[in-house]
Enzyme design. Structure first.
Site, PDB file in Angstrom:
ATOM      1  N   HIS A  65       9.538   7.160   8.448  1.00  0.00           N
ATOM      2  CA  HIS A  65      10.181   6.968   7.262  1.00  0.00           C
ATOM      3  C   HIS A  65      11.669   7.628   7.369  1.00  0.00           C
ATOM      4  O   HIS A  65      11.845   8.093   7.706  1.00  0.00           O
ATOM      5  CB  HIS A  65       9.752   8.301   5.993  1.00  0.00           C
ATOM      6  CG  HIS A  65       8.114   7.957   5.601  1.00  0.00           C
ATOM      7  ND1 HIS A  65       7.760   7.328   4.096  1.00  0.00           N
ATOM      8  CD2 HIS A  65       6.871   7.834   5.774  1.00  0.00           C
ATOM      9  CE1 HIS A  65       6.718   6.446   4.031  1.00  0.00           C
ATOM     10  NE2 HIS A  65       5.893   7.449   4.943  1.00  0.00           N
TER      11      HIS A  65
ATOM     12  N   HIS B 157       5.067   4.387  12.623  1.00  0.00           N
ATOM     13  CA  HIS B 157       5.513   4.300  11.726  1.00  0.00           C
ATOM     14  C   HIS B 157       6.400   5.616  10.831  1.00  0.00           C
ATOM     15  O   HIS B 157       6.178   6.992  10.959  1.00  0.00           O
ATOM     16  CB  HIS B 157       4.331   4.693  11.111  1.00  0.00           C
ATOM     17  CG  HIS B 157       3.901   4.839   8.998  1.00  0.00           C
ATOM     18  ND1 HIS B 157       3.264   3.786   8.710  1.00  0.00           N
ATOM     19  CD2 HIS B 157       4.219   5.475   7.997  1.00  0.00           C
ATOM     20  CE1 HIS B 157       3.652   3.395   6.947  1.00  0.00           C
ATOM     21  NE2 HIS B 157       4.052   5.118   6.836  1.00  0.00           N
TER      22      HIS B 157
ATOM     23  N   CYS C 221       5.465   9.455   0.245  1.00  0.00           N
ATOM     24  CA  CYS C 221       3.536   9.997  -0.272  1.00  0.00           C
ATOM     25  C   CYS C 221       3.353  10.610  -0.846  1.00  0.00           C
ATOM     26  O   CYS C 221       3.535  12.236  -1.037  1.00  0.00           O
ATOM     27  CB  CYS C 221       3.174  10.465   1.268  1.00  0.00           C
ATOM     28  SG  CYS C 221       1.896  11.317   1.861  1.00  0.00           S
TER      29      CYS C 221
ATOM     30  N   ARG D 140       1.000  -0.971   0.132  1.00  0.00           N
ATOM     31  CA  ARG D 140       0.274  -0.073   0.179  1.00  0.00           C
ATOM     32  C   ARG D 140       0.823   1.824   0.031  1.00  0.00           C
ATOM     33  O   ARG D 140       0.662   2.129  -1.060  1.00  0.00           O
ATOM     34  CB  ARG D 140      -1.241  -0.310   1.034  1.00  0.00           C
ATOM     35  CG  ARG D 140      -2.412   1.001   1.018  1.00  0.00           C
ATOM     36  CD  ARG D 140      -1.335   2.096   1.183  1.00  0.00           C
ATOM     37  NE  ARG D 140      -1.026   2.623   3.443  1.00  0.00           N
ATOM     38  CZ  ARG D 140      -1.020   3.823   3.675  1.00  0.00           C
ATOM     39  NH1 ARG D 140      -0.503   4.915   2.414  1.00  0.00           N
ATOM     40  NH2 ARG D 140      -0.384   3.759   4.764  1.00  0.00           N
ATOM     41  N   ASP D 141       1.397   1.258   0.664  1.00  0.00           N
ATOM     42  CA  ASP D 141       2.077   3.013   1.128  1.00  0.00           C
ATOM     43  C   ASP D 141       3.830   2.611   0.105  1.00  0.00           C
ATOM     44  O   ASP D 141       3.658   3.731  -0.164  1.00  0.00           O
ATOM     45  CB  ASP D 141       2.547   3.104   2.719  1.00  0.00           C
ATOM     46  CG  ASP D 141       3.319   4.631   2.915  1.00  0.00           C
ATOM     47  OD1 ASP D 141       2.860   5.308   1.664  1.00  0.00           O
ATOM     48  OD2 ASP D 141       3.539   4.813   3.865  1.00  0.00           O
TER      49      ASP D 141
ATOM     50  N   ASN E 150       9.990   4.020   2.894  1.00  0.00           N
ATOM     51  CA  ASN E 150       9.474   3.793   4.118  1.00  0.00           C
ATOM     52  C   ASN E 150      10.465   3.422   5.598  1.00  0.00           C
ATOM     53  O   ASN E 150      11.317   2.442   4.116  1.00  0.00           O
ATOM     54  CB  ASN E 150       8.458   2.661   4.656  1.00  0.00           C
ATOM     55  CG  ASN E 150       7.210   3.227   4.020  1.00  0.00           C
ATOM     56  OD1 ASN E 150       6.672   3.677   2.825  1.00  0.00           O
ATOM     57  ND2 ASN E 150       6.351   3.649   4.816  1.00  0.00           N
TER      58      ASN E 150
END
Lengths: 308, 308
Positions: free
Chosen positions: B207, B205, B238, B12-13, B247
């Site tokens: 990055h 979470h 993002c 996803r990300d 990430n």
């Protein structure tokens, strides 16, 4: 604000393993740029055998020049024994470092001595340096893992660190020579060391082989350590330790420390100038894990590529 | 042995920001490889508008296939609102995530709502998901700094995290969306959050924009956090946050955690297979800060033992 003292070891630990000889004037310029960036302590060279480490053959000349041109700067030089100490002292050095590997095999491969003999040589050298009123650092190398023996027993590290302190070392540098430490092991080892020795005398020296150096530095800081070694641009490696990669990059540790509320006195843009200079000298791209971001952040330096 | 639960958000990300559409079968294979590597939780896709994020247009098809072929795997899907939730539920999704940005400007730029409206939408979506007996994650995005507003007030982050918990979120994911956090700020924020909410419900979470992700993950672990997001190979970014890089890499966090005595259940060699596959799909080199070392380690070319 809490202060973190970074010793930049690029001119010694960074350069000693480079294939091309860096001229004395260039080493001096690198030291000048680090000083200009605000680095408070620099390990400038090593008084080892020029046959073993040709890169350091100009140590006496370099230190004399540093003394003349940057008299206010705190620099140190690595010395392997009393003979090296005498050469360093004659060159005007005011701070010396000895290196003690913590395992039998590493000492055999590195300096052809057993651990007991290597320990005694370091103790004698420290005592002689003290008699000369020099400041002293003592490395305990392969203090996490040895490339030949695997995990180094924590008790051995503690015992050797205490012996170096008793022999008069002002600073004990616990070194993850091959970059195999993890923050959990850093915490365990530095918590134990801080239980045996004054925390202000302890320093941590990491290599970034596994990309763990910044996390390890933070773990050391959390254990109360306020002295860290680093190398601008992450230049480095160890000629005697297979698998060792570059040192923790000074710019990474400064970014981490300042972002975490610790004062280093070091300018990131100043460090970028030193990296750009070192790149031109070594003919390859340098830089820590933050370099891509730093280049964008200080975009004025974007246009200066590695010369090659 | 303490357990660390890693959610791999690469499908996803990681993929949402990739320029080329990754076919459904390839996404499924990436998820299969992550599952085979032992990753216990995977964020598989996003039920957002296919116009806004074309990469996620096959979300329903993908989740149906995951449900058929990997029924035992815990996967989640991001849903922007109740409409997305309905689509996800119809596709058989059992766990959903909502994203709440913590600043006015980020919400305006991202979803054209003010913060109050965005908060209400997330609350409604969480409550509706709860009524459907789905497990829920709620991201608090730009929880450290906003690319438009600068530092995000800690009080705002606390307030929003508490509101998400009250609306029924099983897990609150505190996200350093642009990778600007330092371990010191991570410690401050997670210590404060852990004072307000059960630590077992909190996740972090990160990055890796500044090379700080591993250090930040360790700082979160030290604050008691045992749930971390990561993306295999560090794939990511993002689309709505200028300056956001990949990430935190799953392989970096696994290496750090296992080396620090935390159990992840994830195989590094299994992750390498997933990275190799993702590289072939995306046509570029991937990998976290440990990748050079991991490649040597698992190619049998490196004598350095894994520390434990």
């Amino acid at each position: 604000m809490d202060t973190l003292i970074i010793t930049d070891v690029a001119p010694r630990d960074g350069l000693q393993n480079q294939p091309t000889f860096v001229p004395t004037e260039a080493k001096l310029e690198l030291i000048r740029l680090l000083h200009a960036a605000g680095v408070p302590s620099i390990e400038a060279c090593s008084f080892v055998s020029p046959k073993a480490v040709p890169q350091m053959a100009d140590a006496a000349e370099l230190m004399a020049a540093v003394g003349r041109r940057l008299p206010e700067l705190r620099t140190s030089a690595l010395v392997p024994n009393q003979k090296g100490l005498e050469r360093a002292h004659a060159a005007g050095v005011r701070e010396v470092a000895v290196v003690l590997s913590a395992t039998e095999t590493m000492n055999q491969k590195n300096i052809n001595m057993d651990l007991a003999r290597a320990t005694a040589v370091c103790e004698d050298t420290l005592q002689a340096a003290r008699a000369l009123q020099l400041r002293t650092r003592a490395y305990v190398a392969v203090a996490f893992d040895c490339p030949f023996e695997g995990p180094t027993p924590l008790n051995t590290v503690l015992r050797l660190a205490i012996r170096m302190a008793r022999a008069g070392a002002d600073e004990i540098v616990i070194a993850d020579t091959i970059g195999s430490a993890s923050p959990g092991t850093v915490k365990t080892r530095f918590d134990a060391l801080a239980g045996e020795l004054p925390v202000a005398t302890l320093a941590a020296h990491f290599h970034d082989t596994r990309g763990m150096a910044v996390a390890n530095a933070w773990a050391a800081i959390q254990a109360g350590i306020r002295r860290l070694d680093a190398s601008v641009g992450g230049i480095g490696g160890c000629p005697f330790a297979p698998g060792a990669a570059g040192n923790a990059a000074t710019e990474d540790l400064v970014l981490m420390a300042e972002g975490s509320g610790l004062h280093t006195g070091i300018s990131l843009s100043g460090l970028l100038k030193a990296v750009t200079f070192a790149q031109a000298q070594l003919g390859r791209e340098l830089g820590g894990r933050s370099m891509a971001w730093l280049r964008r952040r200080y975009a004025g330096h974007d246009a200066v590529p590695a010369s090659s």
